[in-house]
Design an enzyme around this catalytic site. Structure first.
Site, short mmCIF file in Angstrom:
data_model
loop_
_atom_site.label_atom_id
_atom_site.label_comp_id
_atom_site.label_asym_id
_atom_site.label_seq_id
_atom_site.Cartn_x
_atom_site.Cartn_y
_atom_site.Cartn_z
N ARG A 156 75.37 65.57 6.85
CA ARG A 156 74.27 65.96 7.34
C ARG A 156 73.34 65.14 7.60
O ARG A 156 73.17 63.99 7.31
CB ARG A 156 73.65 67.01 6.13
N ILE A 157 72.65 65.25 8.99
CA ILE A 157 71.92 64.36 9.27
C ILE A 157 70.55 65.04 9.61
O ILE A 157 70.34 66.09 10.43
CB ILE A 157 72.08 63.39 10.81
N ARG B 23 68.66 68.64 18.59
CA ARG B 23 68.97 67.09 18.15
C ARG B 23 70.36 66.87 18.31
O ARG B 23 70.76 65.57 18.53
CB ARG B 23 68.38 66.88 16.81
N ARG C 168 74.58 81.33 20.05
CA ARG C 168 73.28 81.20 19.55
C ARG C 168 72.59 80.03 19.92
O ARG C 168 71.51 79.81 18.86
CB ARG C 168 73.25 81.59 18.17
N ASP D 268 58.15 63.71 6.11
CA ASP D 268 56.78 64.13 5.34
C ASP D 268 56.39 63.81 4.14
O ASP D 268 57.62 63.54 3.60
CB ASP D 268 56.42 65.65 5.81
N ARG E 45 59.51 60.50 15.98
CA ARG E 45 60.57 61.32 15.45
C ARG E 45 62.13 60.92 15.92
O ARG E 45 62.95 60.76 15.16
CB ARG E 45 60.31 62.72 15.38
N1 HPA Z 1 60.60 70.86 2.52
C1 HPA Z 1 61.68 71.28 2.65
N2 HPA Z 1 62.27 71.07 3.64
C2 HPA Z 1 61.79 69.83 4.44
C3 HPA Z 1 60.60 69.22 4.01
C4 HPA Z 1 59.94 69.88 2.92
O1 HPA Z 1 58.68 69.47 2.89
N3 HPA Z 1 60.42 68.36 5.11
C5 HPA Z 1 61.61 68.41 5.82
N4 HPA Z 1 62.30 69.19 5.53
#
Ligand code: HPA
Length: 234
Positions: free
Chosen positions: A87-88, A24, A43, A204, A217
């Site tokens: 942070r993104i 990303r 890495r 989510d 996304r």
């Molecule tokens: N938990 C922790 N970190 C996350 C989550 C989650 O449900 N979704 C995106 N990053």
């Protein structure tokens, strides 16, 4: 050069956006920056430096979780003179009022522990965002018409959590979402007198079980990148 970043001194801008996912970082740099140049791939943790509206900016992956972010943020601050770290990333929603694709600006970051725990010991330090960045990000988000929430988030140590009671406790205390990096970013910024903010997109939902379809996304992520860039140079 540092153990984890191969860039030469001066190759990294004073302002750095940090997505967890290195791919990303590459996508955001190629999409939003003028003349993006690869400055790190140790890495596979890509870093690119380019320009946004005439301002130099680096987009460097942080990896997942606070220990990984801590390595990159420490090296950026101590060896490259970075002043602003944003942070993104994505987060899981913890309130009914927060919807998939919404943007969360993390005013504070609660945690069970952080890599700084051994330093703070008995102190419960309150990691918080830089107010100027937070306000500028909120302004930028409003201007874009993004559905935005400003408030506390939870920086967890585990994605596969065996303690659902902790998430429930966070929900009951008004925490907007859960991710895994912001608290330590804010700790490090405080320790070194730098500016930090986490701009998050809801991928989510912990209460409804919904998830952002993978084809959506990229556009949700793009909105967040633009808000972060506008805030950085406001
Ligand atoms: N938990 C922790 N970190 C996350 C989550 C989650 O449900 N979704 C995106 N990053």
């Amino acid at each position: 050069m540092t153990p984890h970043i191969a860039a030469k001194a001066g190759d990294i801008a004073e302002t750095v956006l940090m997505p967890g996912d290195p791919r990303r970082a590459k996508w955001a740099a190629e999409t939003f920056l003028k003349n993006p140049v690869l400055v790190n791939e140790v890495r596979g943790m890509f870093g690119f430096t380019g320009e946004y509206k005439g301002n130099r900016v680096t987009i460097q992956g942080s990896g997942m979780g606070m220990p990984s972010l801590s390595i990159y943020a420490n090296e950026l601050i101590k060896f490259y003179g970075v002043e602003t770290l944003i942070r993104i990333g994505s987060c899981g929603a913890m309130q009914e009022s927060v919807k998939i694709r919404d943007v969360i600006l993390a005013m504070t970051a609660t945690s069970l522990s952080t890599p700084s725990r051994g330093i703070f010991k008995e102190i419960n330090f309150a990691p918080c965002a830089d107010y100027g960045l937070l306000r500028a990000a909120d302004d930028a988000a409003q201007k874009r018409g993004a559905s935005t929430h400003v408030g506390g988030i939870y920086s967890a140590d585990v994605f596969y959590d065996e303690r659902p009671d902790l998430n429930e406790l966070m929900t009951r205390h008004g925490i907007l979402g859960v991710e895994m990096e912001a608290a330590e970013l804010y700790n490090l910024a405080a320790r070194h007198g730098k500016r930090a903010l986490a701009v998050l997109t809801v991928s989510d939902h912990l209460l409804t079980g919904e998830a952002l379809p993978s084809e959506d996304r990229e556009s949700s992520f793009g909105e967040m990148v633009e808000i972060a860039l506008e805030a950085a140079f406001a």
